[in-house]
Design a protein around this motif. Structure first.
Motif, PDB file in Angstrom:
ATOM      1  N   GLN A 253     -61.404  30.826   0.307  1.00  0.00           N
ATOM      2  CA  GLN A 253     -62.390  30.554   1.123  1.00  0.00           C
ATOM      3  C   GLN A 253     -61.785  30.252   2.359  1.00  0.00           C
ATOM      4  N   VAL A 254     -62.320  30.669   3.763  1.00  0.00           N
ATOM      5  CA  VAL A 254     -61.804  30.342   4.831  1.00  0.00           C
ATOM      6  C   VAL A 254     -62.809  29.983   5.536  1.00  0.00           C
ATOM      7  N   ASP A 255     -63.018  28.725   6.321  1.00  0.00           N
ATOM      8  CA  ASP A 255     -64.093  28.282   7.239  1.00  0.00           C
ATOM      9  C   ASP A 255     -64.108  28.806   8.501  1.00  0.00           C
ATOM     10  N   ASP A 256     -62.735  29.182   8.928  1.00  0.00           N
ATOM     11  CA  ASP A 256     -62.722  30.007  10.314  1.00  0.00           C
ATOM     12  C   ASP A 256     -63.011  31.303  10.551  1.00  0.00           C
ATOM     13  N   ARG A 257     -63.075  31.878  11.545  1.00  0.00           N
ATOM     14  CA  ARG A 257     -63.241  33.215  11.841  1.00  0.00           C
ATOM     15  C   ARG A 257     -61.815  33.946  11.444  1.00  0.00           C
ATOM     16  N   VAL A 258     -62.029  35.195  10.573  1.00  0.00           N
ATOM     17  CA  VAL A 258     -60.904  35.983   9.963  1.00  0.00           C
ATOM     18  C   VAL A 258     -60.730  36.846  11.095  1.00  0.00           C
ATOM     19  N   THR A 259     -59.557  37.075  11.463  1.00  0.00           N
ATOM     20  CA  THR A 259     -59.224  38.036  12.641  1.00  0.00           C
ATOM     21  C   THR A 259     -58.453  39.209  11.908  1.00  0.00           C
ATOM     22  N   SER A 260     -57.935  39.386  10.740  1.00  0.00           N
ATOM     23  CA  SER A 260     -57.478  40.668   9.964  1.00  0.00           C
ATOM     24  C   SER A 260     -57.771  40.862   8.697  1.00  0.00           C
ATOM     25  N   ASP A 261     -57.454  42.001   8.199  1.00  0.00           N
ATOM     26  CA  ASP A 261     -57.807  42.397   6.968  1.00  0.00           C
ATOM     27  C   ASP A 261     -56.892  41.467   5.808  1.00  0.00           C
ATOM     28  N   PRO A 262     -57.495  40.682   4.910  1.00  0.00           N
ATOM     29  CA  PRO A 262     -56.764  40.233   3.979  1.00  0.00           C
ATOM     30  C   PRO A 262     -55.826  40.998   3.188  1.00  0.00           C
ATOM     31  N   VAL A 263     -54.495  40.585   3.040  1.00  0.00           N
ATOM     32  CA  VAL A 263     -53.484  41.242   2.163  1.00  0.00           C
ATOM     33  C   VAL A 263     -53.240  40.285   0.953  1.00  0.00           C
ATOM     34  N   TRP A 264     -53.260  40.852  -0.187  1.00  0.00           N
ATOM     35  CA  TRP A 264     -53.147  39.994  -1.306  1.00  0.00           C
ATOM     36  C   TRP A 264     -51.841  40.877  -2.065  1.00  0.00           C
ATOM     37  N   SER A 265     -51.173  39.876  -2.643  1.00  0.00           N
ATOM     38  CA  SER A 265     -49.952  40.154  -3.552  1.00  0.00           C
ATOM     39  C   SER A 265     -50.072  39.382  -4.792  1.00  0.00           C
ATOM     40  N   MET A 266     -49.394  39.963  -5.888  1.00  0.00           N
ATOM     41  CA  MET A 266     -49.171  39.155  -7.020  1.00  0.00           C
ATOM     42  C   MET A 266     -47.695  38.307  -7.064  1.00  0.00           C
ATOM     43  N   VAL A 267     -47.653  37.006  -7.127  1.00  0.00           N
ATOM     44  CA  VAL A 267     -46.494  36.144  -7.261  1.00  0.00           C
ATOM     45  C   VAL A 267     -46.279  35.947  -8.777  1.00  0.00           C
ATOM     46  N   GLU A 268     -47.053  35.793  -9.695  1.00  0.00           N
ATOM     47  CA  GLU A 268     -46.864  35.636 -11.153  1.00  0.00           C
ATOM     48  C   GLU A 268     -48.122  35.935 -11.943  1.00  0.00           C
ATOM     49  N   HIS A 269     -47.822  36.828 -12.910  1.00  0.00           N
ATOM     50  CA  HIS A 269     -48.954  37.203 -13.735  1.00  0.00           C
ATOM     51  C   HIS A 269     -49.274  36.243 -14.560  1.00  0.00           C
ATOM     52  N   PRO A 270     -50.307  35.935 -15.146  1.00  0.00           N
ATOM     53  CA  PRO A 270     -50.538  34.996 -16.443  1.00  0.00           C
ATOM     54  C   PRO A 270     -50.074  35.848 -17.733  1.00  0.00           C
ATOM     55  N   GLN A 271     -49.550  34.994 -18.402  1.00  0.00           N
ATOM     56  CA  GLN A 271     -48.898  35.364 -19.652  1.00  0.00           C
ATOM     57  C   GLN A 271     -49.852  34.801 -20.924  1.00  0.00           C
ATOM     58  N   LEU A 272     -50.315  35.881 -21.329  1.00  0.00           N
ATOM     59  CA  LEU A 272     -51.712  35.700 -22.315  1.00  0.00           C
ATOM     60  C   LEU A 272     -51.023  35.518 -23.732  1.00  0.00           C
ATOM     61  N   ALA A 273     -51.903  34.821 -24.500  1.00  0.00           N
ATOM     62  CA  ALA A 273     -51.402  34.451 -25.815  1.00  0.00           C
ATOM     63  C   ALA A 273     -53.068  34.370 -26.434  1.00  0.00           C
ATOM     64  N   VAL A 274     -53.101  35.160 -27.733  1.00  0.00           N
ATOM     65  CA  VAL A 274     -54.454  35.078 -28.499  1.00  0.00           C
ATOM     66  C   VAL A 274     -54.474  34.165 -29.540  1.00  0.00           C
ATOM     67  N   VAL A 275     -55.544  33.290 -29.394  1.00  0.00           N
ATOM     68  CA  VAL A 275     -55.694  32.488 -30.588  1.00  0.00           C
ATOM     69  C   VAL A 275     -57.263  32.432 -31.231  1.00  0.00           C
ATOM     70  N   PRO A 276     -57.210  32.078 -32.632  1.00  0.00           N
ATOM     71  CA  PRO A 276     -58.591  32.077 -33.217  1.00  0.00           C
ATOM     72  C   PRO A 276     -59.424  30.820 -32.588  1.00  0.00           C
ATOM     73  N   SER A 277     -60.754  31.059 -32.296  1.00  0.00           N
ATOM     74  CA  SER A 277     -61.608  30.063 -31.914  1.00  0.00           C
ATOM     75  C   SER A 277     -62.218  29.118 -33.075  1.00  0.00           C
ATOM     76  N   ALA A 278     -63.140  28.557 -32.833  1.00  0.00           N
ATOM     77  CA  ALA A 278     -63.631  27.703 -33.780  1.00  0.00           C
ATOM     78  C   ALA A 278     -64.770  28.437 -34.458  1.00  0.00           C
ATOM     79  N   THR A 279     -65.273  29.449 -34.021  1.00  0.00           N
ATOM     80  CA  THR A 279     -66.412  30.455 -34.538  1.00  0.00           C
ATOM     81  C   THR A 279     -65.522  31.566 -34.954  1.00  0.00           C
ATOM     82  N   PRO A 280     -65.879  31.844 -36.577  1.00  0.00           N
ATOM     83  CA  PRO A 280     -65.426  32.945 -37.067  1.00  0.00           C
ATOM     84  C   PRO A 280     -65.543  34.121 -36.227  1.00  0.00           C
TER      85      PRO A 280
END
Length: 332
Positions: A253-280
């Motif tokens: 969120q930016v409260d001021d006026r945006v004067t250019s197109d935002p440019v996004w890039s990835m610094v660090e991807h989330p590293q996923l792990a799969v675990v069982p939940s309490a629900t079968p």
């Protein structure tokens, strides 16, 4: 006179032959009776019948074993393991005791080792007529079966003898009727899940044994999700020139006026792990951190000052998924 004597001599000569053949016939009859008695006490006896059943179970001949047991398999879930061949390993089968209960019924206790483990099974048998008019016939008065209680963790399915058995639900014990004594290997093999092989043995007739199939997510499950997330972040999210990319786990969120197109890039991807939940049958990717980077020009609404936002934007991702018995994944 000589003629009369001559007439009696042939009759006298026949007596030794009659005696010999009569004696031989008597010996045959006696031998037959002894043989029948011996076979009725062993091969065609109650213990012999029980041994024949054990032999069929041990060699994995479930068709013969079920016939001898007098057990008919149904389409019910609890009968689905009756025709699964035992892994065998039955040795040192011997008669421990035999007791007549009257009315042609008797109990036979056989001892054995099953894969090196000593055990005993007591069978209740009753006379079922004769074979060929002389040999005893027997049948089981009580089914020679036992109960194997299987709990497949986190998923309703488990694998035995290369077949998939689907129970009513994961983390719930299901009682299966099996021929006793038997030995099985249980596991889980599906697209996204697996479980190490566990051995289950059922010894005594009427006994109950338990086994747990510890199902976990395959490494390929997390890898598949990781690839999908990386593609989404790299190809869909950072390519959006907005402060809050649609359908993406990060934004600013930016409260001021945006004067250019935002440019996004990835610094660090989330590293996923799969675990069982309490629900079968439900699986989780617990909150996992990642970092994006934003560069955008802005102007203060208070004093008109222009400045550049050039900063890392931390975020987290988490998923809850259900895996169907057809291996289809549904995200919650």
């Amino acid at each position: 006179m000589s003629s009369a004597v001559g007439e009696r001599r042939p009759a006298l000569r026949r007596w030794p032959f009659v005696a010999i053949w009569g004696g031989a016939a008597l010996l045959v009859v006696i031998g037959f009776v002894v043989t029948v008695s011996a076979l009725n006490a062993t091969l065609y006896g109650a213990a012999g019948f029980a041994r024949g059943y054990l032999d069929a179970v041990d060699r994995g001949d479930t068709s013969s074993a079920l016939t001898l047991a007098g057990v008919e398999q149904t389409d019910e879930l609890e009968d689905s393991l009756l025709d699964v061949p035992s892994l065998g390993g039955l040795d040192d089968v011997h008669e421990v005791s035999q007791l007549s209960l009257g009315d042609g019924t008797r109990t036979v206790t056989l001892g054995y080792t099953l894969d090196g483990v000593e055990g005993q099974s007591q069978f209740v048998l009753t006379r079922a007529g004769t074979r060929f008019g002389v040999f005893q016939a027997w049948r089981f008065a009580q089914p020679p079966t036992a109960i194997l209680s299987v709990t497949p963790e986190h998923d309703p399915r488990f694998t035995v003898d290369g077949r998939v058995v689907t129970t009513a639900g994961g983390d719930v014990a299901t009682r299966f009727t099996v021929l006793a004594p038997s030995r099985f290997e249980l596991s889980h093999e599906s697209t996204w899940l697996e479980a190490p092989t566990v051995e289950a043995s059922v010894l005594g007739v009427g006994s109950t044994s338990s086994a747990t199939v510890a199902t976990v997510a395959r490494a390929s499950f997390a890898e598949e999700l990781q690839g999908q997330l990386d593609d989404q972040l790299d190809d869909t999210c950072v390519t959006q020139s907005v402060l809050l990319p649609a359908g993406c786990p990060f934004g600013r969120q930016v409260d001021d006026r945006v004067t250019s197109d935002p440019v996004w890039s990835m610094v660090e991807h989330p590293q996923l792990a799969v675990v069982p939940s309490a629900t079968p049958s439900q699986w989780l990717v617990q909150e996992t951190p990642g970092t994006a980077h934003l560069v955008v020009e802005a102007q203060s609404l208070f004093d008109g000052r222009r400045y550049t936002i050039d900063e890392d934007v931390p975020f987290t991702v988490s998923y809850q998924m259900t895996i169907g018995t057809d291996d289809q994944i549904t995200f919650q």
